[in-house]
Design an enzyme around this catalytic site. Structure first.
Site, PDB file in Angstrom:
ATOM      1  N   CYS A  54       0.838  -1.193   0.038  1.00 26.47           N
ATOM      2  CA  CYS A  54       0.010  -0.055  -0.095  1.00 26.47           C
ATOM      3  C   CYS A  54       0.836   1.259   0.193  1.00 26.47           C
ATOM      4  O   CYS A  54       1.844   1.279   0.859  1.00 26.47           O
ATOM      5  CB  CYS A  54      -0.940  -0.017   1.122  1.00 26.47           C
ATOM      6  N   CYS A  57       0.470   3.015   3.665  1.00 28.64           N
ATOM      7  CA  CYS A  57       0.927   2.540   4.967  1.00 28.64           C
ATOM      8  C   CYS A  57       2.252   1.713   4.687  1.00 28.64           C
ATOM      9  O   CYS A  57       2.760   1.176   5.866  1.00 28.64           O
ATOM     10  CB  CYS A  57      -0.049   1.980   5.648  1.00 28.64           C
ATOM     11  N   CYS A 102      -7.198  -1.329   1.561  1.00 28.92           N
ATOM     12  CA  CYS A 102      -5.948  -1.641   2.560  1.00 28.92           C
ATOM     13  C   CYS A 102      -6.590  -2.235   3.973  1.00 28.92           C
ATOM     14  O   CYS A 102      -7.068  -1.221   4.395  1.00 28.92           O
ATOM     15  CB  CYS A 102      -4.874  -0.739   2.693  1.00 28.92           C
ATOM     16  N   CYS A 105      -4.619   0.273   6.668  1.00 26.92           N
ATOM     17  CA  CYS A 105      -4.980   1.733   6.909  1.00 26.92           C
ATOM     18  C   CYS A 105      -6.267   2.111   6.398  1.00 26.92           C
ATOM     19  O   CYS A 105      -6.653   3.453   6.620  1.00 26.92           O
ATOM     20  CB  CYS A 105      -3.923   2.744   6.450  1.00 26.92           C
ATOM     21  N   CYS A 126      -9.005  -4.829  -9.821  1.00 28.42           N
ATOM     22  CA  CYS A 126      -8.781  -3.704 -10.517  1.00 28.42           C
ATOM     23  C   CYS A 126      -8.184  -2.665  -9.773  1.00 28.42           C
ATOM     24  O   CYS A 126      -8.982  -1.995  -9.005  1.00 28.42           O
ATOM     25  CB  CYS A 126      -9.943  -3.420 -11.370  1.00 28.42           C
TER      26      CYS A 126
END
Length: 147
Positions: A54, A57, A102, A105, A126
């Site tokens: 991510c 984070c 995510c 976070c 996607c």
């Protein structure tokens, strides 16, 4: 979900803290659930072994071995790393879609569709490339960005 019922994530920051940390495009996608223009991400052509984290984070969210060419203009994966991505419902365009976030976070990554490879999961994650950072296999994953 009402503001007083927001989920608490392992990494939680104010919108101002996220704005200081992220580029304008990252903030738009990750924190405001925007969408990057198709065919603009360098990750579209990234096929090397590695992990996608991510961009907000640094939590690992995808293994590049589960990537496939979808022809949609966004990096596509048939599955996430177990427990690292959560699903939510998004009505932004007038009907329900499965939003992918995510799990560490709560940042918006993209959406899940049922038109992925039939020989694996049948799912297509996607994902906005700007929401991810690529870490090549053999390179140490970055620590979680708690600051």
């Amino acid at each position: 979900m009402a503001d007083d019922q927001r989920k608490e994530y392992e990494i939680t920051k104010t919108e101002q803290e996220w704005q200081k940390q992220l580029t304008a495009e990252e903030f738009n996608v990750l924190r405001e659930a925007g969408t990057e223009r198709p065919f603009t991400s360098p990750l579209n052509d990234e096929t090397s072994p590695g992990t996608l984290v991510c961009a907000a984070c640094k939590a690992p969210v995808y293994d590049n071995k589960h990537k496939f060419k979808s022809g949609t203009g966004w990096p596509s994966y048939d599955r996430a790393i177990d427990g690292q991505v959560e699903r939510d419902v998004d009505y932004k365009i007038g009907y329900a879609r499965t939003e992918l976030k995510c799990a560490t976070c709560g940042s918006h990554l993209g959406h899940e569709f049922d038109d992925g490879p039939r020989d694996t999961t049948g799912k297509r994650h996607c994902i906005n490339g700007v929401a991810l950072d690529f870490v090549p296999e053999g390179q140490e994953l970055p620590p979680l960005n708690r600051d």
